[in-house]
Write an enzyme that holds these catalytic residues in place. Structure first.
Site, PDB file in Angstrom:
ATOM      1  N   SER A  30      43.952 -31.946  50.006  1.00  0.00           N
ATOM      2  CA  SER A  30      43.432 -31.189  47.845  1.00  0.00           C
ATOM      3  C   SER A  30      43.643 -31.934  47.262  1.00  0.00           C
ATOM      4  O   SER A  30      44.204 -32.765  47.344  1.00  0.00           O
ATOM      5  CB  SER A  30      44.965 -30.193  48.423  1.00  0.00           C
ATOM      6  OG  SER A  30      44.714 -29.054  49.646  1.00  0.00           O
TER       7      SER A  30
ATOM      8  N   HIS B 246      38.386 -27.941  47.344  1.00  0.00           N
ATOM      9  CA  HIS B 246      37.959 -28.700  49.183  1.00  0.00           C
ATOM     10  C   HIS B 246      36.572 -28.032  49.008  1.00  0.00           C
ATOM     11  O   HIS B 246      36.347 -27.257  49.354  1.00  0.00           O
ATOM     12  CB  HIS B 246      38.741 -28.018  50.432  1.00  0.00           C
ATOM     13  CG  HIS B 246      40.150 -28.710  50.546  1.00  0.00           C
ATOM     14  ND1 HIS B 246      39.870 -29.776  51.305  1.00  0.00           N
ATOM     15  CD2 HIS B 246      41.610 -28.649  50.221  1.00  0.00           C
ATOM     16  CE1 HIS B 246      41.149 -29.734  51.588  1.00  0.00           C
ATOM     17  NE2 HIS B 246      42.813 -29.309  51.314  1.00  0.00           N
TER      18      HIS B 246
ATOM     19  N   HIS C 223      40.982 -25.047  57.286  1.00  0.00           N
ATOM     20  CA  HIS C 223      42.636 -24.779  57.830  1.00  0.00           C
ATOM     21  C   HIS C 223      42.738 -23.963  58.497  1.00  0.00           C
ATOM     22  O   HIS C 223      42.337 -23.094  58.936  1.00  0.00           O
ATOM     23  CB  HIS C 223      43.385 -25.030  56.257  1.00  0.00           C
ATOM     24  CG  HIS C 223      43.732 -25.889  55.452  1.00  0.00           C
ATOM     25  ND1 HIS C 223      43.018 -26.011  54.935  1.00  0.00           N
ATOM     26  CD2 HIS C 223      44.513 -27.190  54.814  1.00  0.00           C
ATOM     27  CE1 HIS C 223      42.301 -27.631  53.959  1.00  0.00           C
ATOM     28  NE2 HIS C 223      43.958 -27.983  54.009  1.00  0.00           N
TER      29      HIS C 223
ATOM     30  N   TYR D 260      45.283 -21.663  58.757  1.00  0.00           N
ATOM     31  CA  TYR D 260      45.515 -20.410  57.881  1.00  0.00           C
ATOM     32  C   TYR D 260      44.448 -19.886  57.243  1.00  0.00           C
ATOM     33  O   TYR D 260      44.405 -18.496  56.904  1.00  0.00           O
ATOM     34  CB  TYR D 260      45.968 -20.820  56.966  1.00  0.00           C
ATOM     35  CG  TYR D 260      46.130 -21.691  55.230  1.00  0.00           C
ATOM     36  CD1 TYR D 260      45.136 -21.476  54.736  1.00  0.00           C
ATOM     37  CD2 TYR D 260      46.331 -22.572  55.292  1.00  0.00           C
ATOM     38  CE1 TYR D 260      44.752 -22.051  53.722  1.00  0.00           C
ATOM     39  CE2 TYR D 260      46.443 -24.062  54.549  1.00  0.00           C
ATOM     40  CZ  TYR D 260      45.303 -23.611  53.937  1.00  0.00           C
ATOM     41  OH  TYR D 260      44.793 -23.994  53.004  1.00  0.00           O
ATOM     42  N   GLU D 261      43.394 -20.416  56.944  1.00  0.00           N
ATOM     43  CA  GLU D 261      41.845 -19.920  56.486  1.00  0.00           C
ATOM     44  C   GLU D 261      41.415 -18.664  57.962  1.00  0.00           C
ATOM     45  O   GLU D 261      40.335 -17.687  57.492  1.00  0.00           O
ATOM     46  CB  GLU D 261      40.821 -20.464  56.581  1.00  0.00           C
ATOM     47  CG  GLU D 261      41.348 -21.987  55.552  1.00  0.00           C
ATOM     48  CD  GLU D 261      40.221 -22.664  54.526  1.00  0.00           C
ATOM     49  OE1 GLU D 261      39.186 -23.059  54.471  1.00  0.00           O
ATOM     50  OE2 GLU D 261      40.275 -24.331  55.116  1.00  0.00           O
TER      51      GLU D 261
ATOM     52  N   ALA E 199      47.173 -34.049  51.503  1.00  0.00           N
ATOM     53  CA  ALA E 199      48.914 -33.329  50.252  1.00  0.00           C
ATOM     54  C   ALA E 199      49.592 -32.517  50.927  1.00  0.00           C
ATOM     55  O   ALA E 199      49.293 -31.833  51.462  1.00  0.00           O
ATOM     56  CB  ALA E 199      48.325 -31.852  49.162  1.00  0.00           C
TER      57      ALA E 199
ATOM     58  N   MET F  60      49.985 -28.176  55.996  1.00  0.00           N
ATOM     59  CA  MET F  60      48.988 -27.548  57.359  1.00  0.00           C
ATOM     60  C   MET F  60      47.680 -27.837  57.484  1.00  0.00           C
ATOM     61  O   MET F  60      47.127 -27.033  57.233  1.00  0.00           O
ATOM     62  CB  MET F  60      49.144 -26.279  56.231  1.00  0.00           C
ATOM     63  CG  MET F  60      50.742 -25.526  55.178  1.00  0.00           C
ATOM     64  SD  MET F  60      49.946 -23.978  53.769  1.00  0.00           S
ATOM     65  CE  MET F  60      51.526 -24.336  53.111  1.00  0.00           C
ATOM     66  N   SER F  61      47.779 -28.884  57.700  1.00  0.00           N
ATOM     67  CA  SER F  61      46.793 -29.632  57.953  1.00  0.00           C
ATOM     68  C   SER F  61      46.992 -31.219  59.132  1.00  0.00           C
ATOM     69  O   SER F  61      47.586 -30.847  59.567  1.00  0.00           O
ATOM     70  CB  SER F  61      45.914 -30.208  57.305  1.00  0.00           C
ATOM     71  OG  SER F  61      46.367 -31.371  56.345  1.00  0.00           O
TER      72      SER F  61
ATOM     73  N   ASN G 108      54.645 -32.894  45.755  1.00  0.00           N
ATOM     74  CA  ASN G 108      55.423 -31.737  45.098  1.00  0.00           C
ATOM     75  C   ASN G 108      57.014 -32.221  46.461  1.00  0.00           C
ATOM     76  O   ASN G 108      56.688 -32.528  47.526  1.00  0.00           O
ATOM     77  CB  ASN G 108      55.309 -30.096  45.036  1.00  0.00           C
ATOM     78  CG  ASN G 108      55.243 -30.012  46.624  1.00  0.00           C
ATOM     79  OD1 ASN G 108      53.749 -30.196  46.991  1.00  0.00           O
ATOM     80  ND2 ASN G 108      55.494 -29.322  47.386  1.00  0.00           N
TER      81      ASN G 108
ATOM     82  N   HIS H  39      49.816 -24.729  43.957  1.00  0.00           N
ATOM     83  CA  HIS H  39      49.026 -25.006  45.023  1.00  0.00           C
ATOM     84  C   HIS H  39      48.219 -25.432  43.314  1.00  0.00           C
ATOM     85  O   HIS H  39      48.108 -26.693  43.142  1.00  0.00           O
ATOM     86  CB  HIS H  39      47.507 -24.202  45.455  1.00  0.00           C
ATOM     87  CG  HIS H  39      47.005 -25.058  46.108  1.00  0.00           C
ATOM     88  ND1 HIS H  39      47.272 -26.009  47.101  1.00  0.00           N
ATOM     89  CD2 HIS H  39      45.146 -25.210  45.574  1.00  0.00           C
ATOM     90  CE1 HIS H  39      45.797 -26.543  47.168  1.00  0.00           C
ATOM     91  NE2 HIS H  39      44.418 -26.234  46.580  1.00  0.00           N
TER      92      HIS H  39
HETATM   93  C1  R1P Z   1      48.655 -25.754  50.101  1.00  0.00           C
HETATM   94  O1  R1P Z   1      48.881 -26.301  48.778  1.00  0.00           O
HETATM   95  C2  R1P Z   1      47.738 -27.174  50.327  1.00  0.00           C
HETATM   96  O2  R1P Z   1      48.095 -28.677  50.593  1.00  0.00           O
HETATM   97  C3  R1P Z   1      47.349 -29.318  51.548  1.00  0.00           C
HETATM   98  C4  R1P Z   1      48.044 -27.778  52.459  1.00  0.00           C
HETATM   99  O3  R1P Z   1      47.783 -28.186  53.614  1.00  0.00           O
HETATM  100  C5  R1P Z   1      47.546 -26.533  52.013  1.00  0.00           C
HETATM  101  O4  R1P Z   1      46.301 -26.543  52.578  1.00  0.00           O
HETATM  102  O5  R1P Z   1      46.106 -29.374  51.566  1.00  0.00           O
HETATM  103  P1  R1P Z   1      45.540 -30.365  52.318  1.00  0.00           P
HETATM  104  O6  R1P Z   1      46.825 -30.438  53.688  1.00  0.00           O
HETATM  105  O7  R1P Z   1      44.628 -29.743  53.068  1.00  0.00           O
HETATM  106  O8  R1P Z   1      45.637 -31.631  52.105  1.00  0.00           O
END
Ligand code: R1P
Length: 276
Positions: free
Chosen positions: A33, A64, A86, A88-89, A116, A214-215, A238, A250
Site C-alpha cells: 500500500s 494499489h 487481499h 478481505y477484498e 505497509a 493483511m497481506s 503506524n 488507511h
Molecule cells: C490497511 O491500511 C491496508 O494496508 C496494508 C494492509 O494489508 C491493508 O491492505 O496493505 P498492504 O499489506 O497491501 O501493503
C-alpha cells in the site's frame, strides 16, 4: 477450481503475457500500500493493466494501482505488481496468490514482497523499514488448501526458511550501503479489513509478532511452494492499535508510505541489483 482447470488458466495467462513481453523476468516484486512508486525506476517498461490479463483479479484498494510492470532495474529483469490482492477484498486465497503462480510459470526465481504494516514491537517507529524474518498466519485459511498442484510444488512445503536467510543477510549489507539500518521482525497476517483490536494486538505480541498486516503471507506460502527465494520488507506505517493512544486510518498508512517512499525505492532498487 479443479487442478486441470487451474493449470489451463495459468497457461492461458502465461501465453497472453509472453506475447506482449519479450523479457524473462528474473525477479518479482510485490509493492505494498502506497509503495507503488518503485515502478518509476523500471526501464524499457511494458505495463499491463490487470483488467486486460485473462484470469487476473482486479485491485480494489486505494494505493494499489492494478498493473503488472515488466522491465529492467539496473540491468536485471523484473516484473512488479503495482497493486496486490487481499483476502478481505473477497477473493479466494487462490485468486489472491494467482499472480505469484504466474510469476512462477514465467520463470521468476526470487520474490521481493513488501507491505505497509502496523508496528507491534515497541522498538519500531512509523517510517521504519523492517526485514521480515518469519510470519504467523492468522488468516484462518491457506492458499495451498485443496488438491496439491504437484507440477508446481510439493504437498507439504517446508517454511523453516520462508524468508531466505542468505538473502536477509545480504539485504542487511545492501541496506547499510544505502544508509539504512533495518531491524528484523515477525509479521502476523490477519484477514482484515477491520484493523486489529488492542486485545488482539496484545495477543499477537504475546505469540511473538512484531508487525501486523493483511497481506503477504499467502503470497509467501505460494512462492515457497513454487521454489522461489523470498525477501520480505515491511514499512511500519503506524503503530498497531493500543500501542499508542491514537486511532488508525488507511489515510495515515498512505501518508507514512509516501513519506518514506524515496528511501524504500532506493533500497528495493539496490536489492534487485544485489540479489537477482
Ligand atoms: C490497511 O491500511 C491496508 O494496508 C496494508 C494492509 O494489508 C491493508 O491492505 O496493505 P498492504 O499489506 O497491501 O501493503
Amino acid at each position: 477450481m479443479r487442478e486441470q482447470e487451474f493449470m489451463d488458466k495459468l497457461s492461458e495467462t502465461r501465453r497472453f503475457i509472453i506475447e506482449k513481453v519479450n523479457i524473462e523476468p528474473q525477479m518479482g516484486v510485490i509493492l505494498g500500500s502506497g509503495l507503488g512508486g518503485f515502478v518509476d525506476l523500471i526501464e524499457d517498461k511494458v505495463v499491463i493493466p490487470y483488467q486486460e490479463i485473462p484470469n487476473f483479479p482486479v485491485s480494489t484498494v486505494e494505493g494499489h494501482k492494478g498493473q503488472l510492470v515488466f522491465g529492467k532495474v539496473l540491468g536485471k529483469t523484473v516484473v512488479a505488481m503495482q497493486g496486490r490482492f487481499h483476502f478481505y477484498e473477497g477473493y479466494s486465497m487462490q485468486s489472491v496468490t494467482f499472480p505469484v503462480r504466474v510469476m512462477q510459470v514465467l520463470g521468476v526465481s526470487g520474490l521481493i514482497v513488501t507491505n505497509a504494516a502496523g508496528g507491534i514491537n515497541p522498538a519500531y517507529r512509523p517510517g521504519d523499514l523492517i526485514l521480515i524474518k518469519d510470519h504467523i498466519n492468522m488468516m484462518g485459511d491457506n492458499p495451498l488448501r485443496g488438491a496439491n498442484l504437484s507440477n508446481l510444488g510439493p504437498r507439504f512445503p517446508d517454511l523453516s526458511e520462508g524468508y531466505d536467510l542468505e538473502w536477509r543477510q545480504k539485504a542487511l549489507t545492501i541496506a547499510r550501503e544505502v544508509g539504512i539500518h533495518p531491524q528484523e521482525g515477525v509479521y502476523a497476517a490477519m484477514s482484515g479489513p477491520s484493523y486489529e483490536s488492542p486485545a488482539e494486538i496484545r495477543f499477537l505480541r504475546t505469540i511473538g509478532a512484531d508487525l501486523v498486516g493483511m497481506s503477504t503471507v499467502p503470497e509467501v506460502i505460494i512462492a515457497n511452494h513454487g521454489g522461489m527465494r523470498v525477501l520480505g520488507i515491511s514499512c511500519v506505517t503506524n503503530m498497531a492499535a493500543g500501542i499508542l493512544s491514537q486511532r488508525l486510518s488507511h489515510a495515515e498508512v498512505m501518508e507514512t508510505a509516501e513519506r518514506i517512499e524515496k528511501q524504500f525505492v532506493r533500497f528495493v532498487q539496490a536489492l534487485v541489483k544485489g540479489l537477482a
